[in-house]
Write an enzyme that holds these catalytic residues in place. Structure first.
Site, PDB file in Angstrom:
ATOM      1  N   CYS A 256       0.681  -1.317  -0.004  1.00 31.76           N
ATOM      2  CA  CYS A 256       0.357   0.306  -0.387  1.00 31.76           C
ATOM      3  C   CYS A 256       0.845   1.072   0.195  1.00 31.76           C
ATOM      4  O   CYS A 256       0.760   2.103  -0.892  1.00 31.76           O
ATOM      5  CB  CYS A 256      -0.815   0.106   1.162  1.00 31.76           C
ATOM      6  SG  CYS A 256      -2.278  -1.083   1.802  1.00 31.76           S
TER       7      CYS A 256
HETATM    8  N1  LIG Z   1      -2.928  -6.607   2.198  1.00 32.29           N
HETATM    9  C1  LIG Z   1      -3.392  -5.152   2.729  1.00 32.29           C
HETATM   10  O1  LIG Z   1      -3.086  -5.177   3.750  1.00 32.29           O
HETATM   11  C2  LIG Z   1      -3.739  -3.988   2.280  1.00 32.29           C
HETATM   12  C3  LIG Z   1      -4.180  -3.173   2.781  1.00 32.29           C
HETATM   13  C4  LIG Z   1      -5.053  -2.661   2.754  1.00 32.29           C
HETATM   14  C5  LIG Z   1      -5.595  -2.355   0.558  1.00 32.29           C
HETATM   15  N2  LIG Z   1      -4.834  -3.487   0.474  1.00 32.29           N
HETATM   16  C6  LIG Z   1      -5.366  -3.178  -1.359  1.00 32.29           C
HETATM   17  O2  LIG Z   1      -6.330  -4.529  -1.538  1.00 32.29           O
HETATM   18  C7  LIG Z   1      -6.094  -5.269  -2.663  1.00 32.29           C
HETATM   19  C8  LIG Z   1      -5.532  -6.719  -2.489  1.00 32.29           C
HETATM   20  O3  LIG Z   1      -4.862  -6.391  -1.824  1.00 32.29           O
HETATM   21  P1  LIG Z   1      -4.009  -8.485  -0.944  1.00 32.29           P
HETATM   22  O4  LIG Z   1      -3.014  -7.690  -0.584  1.00 32.29           O
HETATM   23  O5  LIG Z   1      -5.065  -8.425  -0.404  1.00 32.29           O
HETATM   24  O6  LIG Z   1      -3.638  -8.781  -2.854  1.00 32.29           O
HETATM   25  P2  LIG Z   1      -2.949  -9.762  -2.914  1.00 32.29           P
HETATM   26  O7  LIG Z   1      -1.779  -9.817  -3.849  1.00 32.29           O
HETATM   27  O8  LIG Z   1      -2.896 -10.867  -1.711  1.00 32.29           O
HETATM   28  O9  LIG Z   1      -4.743 -11.095  -3.229  1.00 32.29           O
HETATM   29  C9  LIG Z   1      -5.142 -10.788  -4.856  1.00 32.29           C
HETATM   30  C10 LIG Z   1      -5.561 -12.066  -5.579  1.00 32.29           C
HETATM   31  O10 LIG Z   1      -5.674 -11.257  -6.291  1.00 32.29           O
HETATM   32  C11 LIG Z   1      -6.000 -12.708  -7.334  1.00 32.29           C
HETATM   33  N3  LIG Z   1      -6.423 -12.347  -8.622  1.00 32.29           N
HETATM   34  C12 LIG Z   1      -5.661 -11.618  -9.715  1.00 32.29           C
HETATM   35  N4  LIG Z   1      -5.985 -11.836 -10.237  1.00 32.29           N
HETATM   36  C13 LIG Z   1      -7.154 -11.955 -10.147  1.00 32.29           C
HETATM   37  C14 LIG Z   1      -8.387 -12.205 -11.180  1.00 32.29           C
HETATM   38  N5  LIG Z   1      -8.671 -11.736 -12.917  1.00 32.29           N
HETATM   39  N6  LIG Z   1      -9.741 -12.796 -11.220  1.00 32.29           N
HETATM   40  C15 LIG Z   1      -9.589 -13.545  -9.561  1.00 32.29           C
HETATM   41  N7  LIG Z   1      -8.568 -12.867  -8.660  1.00 32.29           N
HETATM   42  C16 LIG Z   1      -6.913 -12.800  -9.319  1.00 32.29           C
HETATM   43  C17 LIG Z   1      -4.156 -13.534  -7.018  1.00 32.29           C
HETATM   44  O11 LIG Z   1      -4.293 -14.944  -8.078  1.00 32.29           O
HETATM   45  C18 LIG Z   1      -4.493 -12.922  -5.217  1.00 32.29           C
HETATM   46  O12 LIG Z   1      -4.584 -14.301  -4.669  1.00 32.29           O
HETATM   47  C19 LIG Z   1      -5.361  -4.113  -3.589  1.00 32.29           C
HETATM   48  O13 LIG Z   1      -5.691  -3.495  -4.301  1.00 32.29           O
HETATM   49  C20 LIG Z   1      -4.139  -3.500  -2.264  1.00 32.29           C
HETATM   50  O14 LIG Z   1      -4.061  -2.466  -2.661  1.00 32.29           O
HETATM   51  C21 LIG Z   1      -4.492  -4.267   0.777  1.00 32.29           C
END
Ligand SMILES: NC(=O)c1ccc[n+]([C@@H]2O[C@H](COP(=O)([O-])OP(=O)(O)OC[C@H]3O[C@@H](n4cnc5c(N)ncnc54)[C@H](O)[C@@H]3O)[C@@H](O)[C@H]2O)c1
Length: 496
Positions: free
Chosen positions: A334
């Site tokens: 982030c």
């Molecule tokens: N991790 C955090 O602490 C956090 C906190 C706040 C916001 N976010 C935001 O949340 C969002 C997700 O982050 P995350 O940390 O969970 O990411 P991540 O990489 O852990 O998980 C994303 C998942 O999406 C899947 N994916 C990718 N393309 C796909 C598709 N076309 N169809 C289906 N699945 C698909 C991936 O395989 C993965 O399992 C991001 O925008 C991030 O900025 C994350």
């Protein structure tokens, strides 16, 4: 047998069934379908929701926890969210393109350290399933998108995960569904990027609901940012207020009901763009303040003042001050990434976000400062960085989590190696570091013993598991980027 008699009977039965379908609750129908699959053909099971699309009915289903929830992207954000809905007895289906994740969940396992396999198994007993079959989206009442939003190699937003996901949803979209984007992104993504794809590529000419007249040919859209703080166990997930911005009042109402069933407080805002910008403000605030304190740390080091002592003293002010702490550089999905989504978008408005760029410059420089500090500490021991053995303690981007994304440790390891150091690492959360988006280190976790064999032990992540007094006692030289050795007085320690 004369089938001419049977056919009308069958139609009559189906007509009755259709009427029953329209009156029954989703849960009743699904229970009946599960025990008597022969009596309700699959196509009826998928059309029940279309017949049952009024906003009030959907809201009631959500409030009764009978709505089916689909979560796309089962990563650090999506999987815990799926489990939270499942705990509240919603029937949840998770969608991911990563077959390894889908298989692990199908077997009742977990791939996220802080989520126990037992939690996944409990969710499965509540009907949680994971799949890569996006045609199942049609059966969902609400679809929540939690896919990555990284930067590309030119430091610009990479929206490909959002657009790929939206292309996958569109053919399975049906009237009355609620689609919520949770991925962090610049203001305008929901309306300018996601909705046009959904409208263009769905098969029934559906439009996003923009006013309050529901004609049966609309779907609902909202943006609701994720606010997780990995590793923070002081605030329960449900106590973190959830900001929700719907495209129209009905979408806000439905999304508010959806999140209100798992979070104690929802915060409605007037549009998806406001919700998108809210998340960016929160992260830019952190990014800029961390940069400020990093810069002040560099000055304090020159002036011989302990920045940590200064922050502690300033924190006693009961108003107008919030402490931020310096470190080896920003990490995680982030803070190092999100602000640049806004910088990029701002250019469209002929606007430069100078705070963001300056903060980025200072924070990006911190791993170079760590490198220089290690070289200088070794120099005082009459050693060069080239050829020295350095143990990097901690590679996760922050303490007590299993997340390596954008971790400054990776940059630091690479910089040390480039200058000829022989680098090992230890991290209880990572037995191996392979290939990431930017790095291909292929390193195996060293054992945390015989610390005297290293010319320098470099503390990059202050995991709670580490026994710092013992580490200092055993090491020849300790460079501490986190103030992990506070309270320990020893000439071997260099705080940087
Ligand atoms: N991790 C955090 O602490 C956090 C906190 C706040 C916001 N976010 C935001 O949340 C969002 C997700 O982050 P995350 O940390 O969970 O990411 P991540 O990489 O852990 O998980 C994303 C998942 O999406 C899947 N994916 C990718 N393309 C796909 C598709 N076309 N169809 C289906 N699945 C698909 C991936 O395989 C993965 O399992 C991001 O925008 C991030 O900025 C994350």
């Amino acid at each position: 047998m004369d089938s001419s008699v049977e056919v009308p009977v069958c139609f009559a039965f189906l007509r009755k069934l259709r009427a029953k379908v329209a009156q029954s609750s989703v849960l009743e129908l699904e229970r009946f379908h599960a025990t008597h699959p022969r009596f309700i053909p699959e196509n009826l099971m998928t059309t029940y929701s279309a017949a049952d699309t009024s906003v009030d009915q959907l809201k009631t289903r959500i409030q009764n926890h009978q709505a089916r929830v689909g979560i796309i992207g089962l990563g650090y954000v999506g999987l815990p969210l799926a489990l939270l809905y499942s705990e509240q007895k919603f029937r949840v289906t998770g969608f991911d393109i990563d077959a390894r994740k889908v298989d692990t969940l199908a077997k009742g396992g977990s791939y996220i350290y802080r989520i126990a396999a037992e939690e996944v198994q409990a969710a499965k007993t509540n009907g949680f399933e994971a799949t890569a079959d996006f045609s199942q989206l049609t059966a969902m009442d609400a679809i929540i998108i939690c896919v990555p939003t990284p930067l590309n190699e030119y430091h610009e937003p990479d929206l490909s995960y959002i657009t790929d996901t939206t292309h996958s949803i569109a053919p399975h979209l049906r009237a009355g569904q609620l689609v919520v984007l949770e991925s962090t992104t610049y203001p305008g993504t929901t309306e300018e990027v996601m909705i046009p794809i959904l409208e263009k590529e769905n098969k029934s000419g559906l439009k996003a609901a923009r006013n309050e007249a529901f004609t049966g040919k609309e779907f609902f859209v909202a943006f609701s940012p994720e606010r997780e703080d990995p590793g923070n166990t002081t605030v329960a997930r449900r106590d973190i207020p959830k900001v929700v911005g719907g495209l129209n009042p009905q979408a806000s109402e439905l999304a508010g009901a959806l999140y209100g069933s798992i979070f104690n407080r929802t915060v409605p805002v007037s549009s998806p763009a406001v919700a998108e910008m809210t998340k960016l403000l929160e992260n830019i605030y952190r990014c800029v303040n961390i940069a400020l304190v990093n810069e002040l740390k560099l000055l304090c080091l020159r002036m011989g003042i302990d920045i940590w002592e200064v922050i502690e003293a300033a924190s006693t002010k009961p108003f107008g001050f919030h402490p931020f702490y310096p470190g080896p550089g920003l990490g995680g999905h982030c803070i190092p990434v999100d602000p640049f989504y806004l910088s990029w978008k701002a250019k469209e408005w002929d606007f430069r976000t100078r705070f963001i760029e300056l903060a980025g410059e200072i924070n990006t420089n911190m791993p170079y400062h760590v490198l220089a500090s290690v070289a200088s500490a070794l120099n005082r021991h009459k050693k060069s960085l080239n050829g020295s053995r350095v143990l990097v303690l901690g590679v996760a981007y922050k303490k007590d989590i299993d997340d390596l994304r954008e971790s400054p440790s990776l940059t630091i390891i690479e910089l040390l190696q480039k200058d000829g150091a022989q680098v090992s690492y230890h991290d209880p959360y990572f037995p191996f570091i392979g290939k990431g988006r930017k790095y291909d280190l292929q390193m195996k976790c060293a054992e945390l013993k015989d610390l005297g064999q290293y010319d320098c032990v470099l503390i990059v992540t202050d995991h709670s598991d580490y026994d710092f007094p013992t580490i200092v006692r055993e090491a020849k030289l300790v460079v501490d980027t986190r103030n992990a050795t506070r309270g320990i007085e020893n000439a071997k320690i260099v705080r940087c």
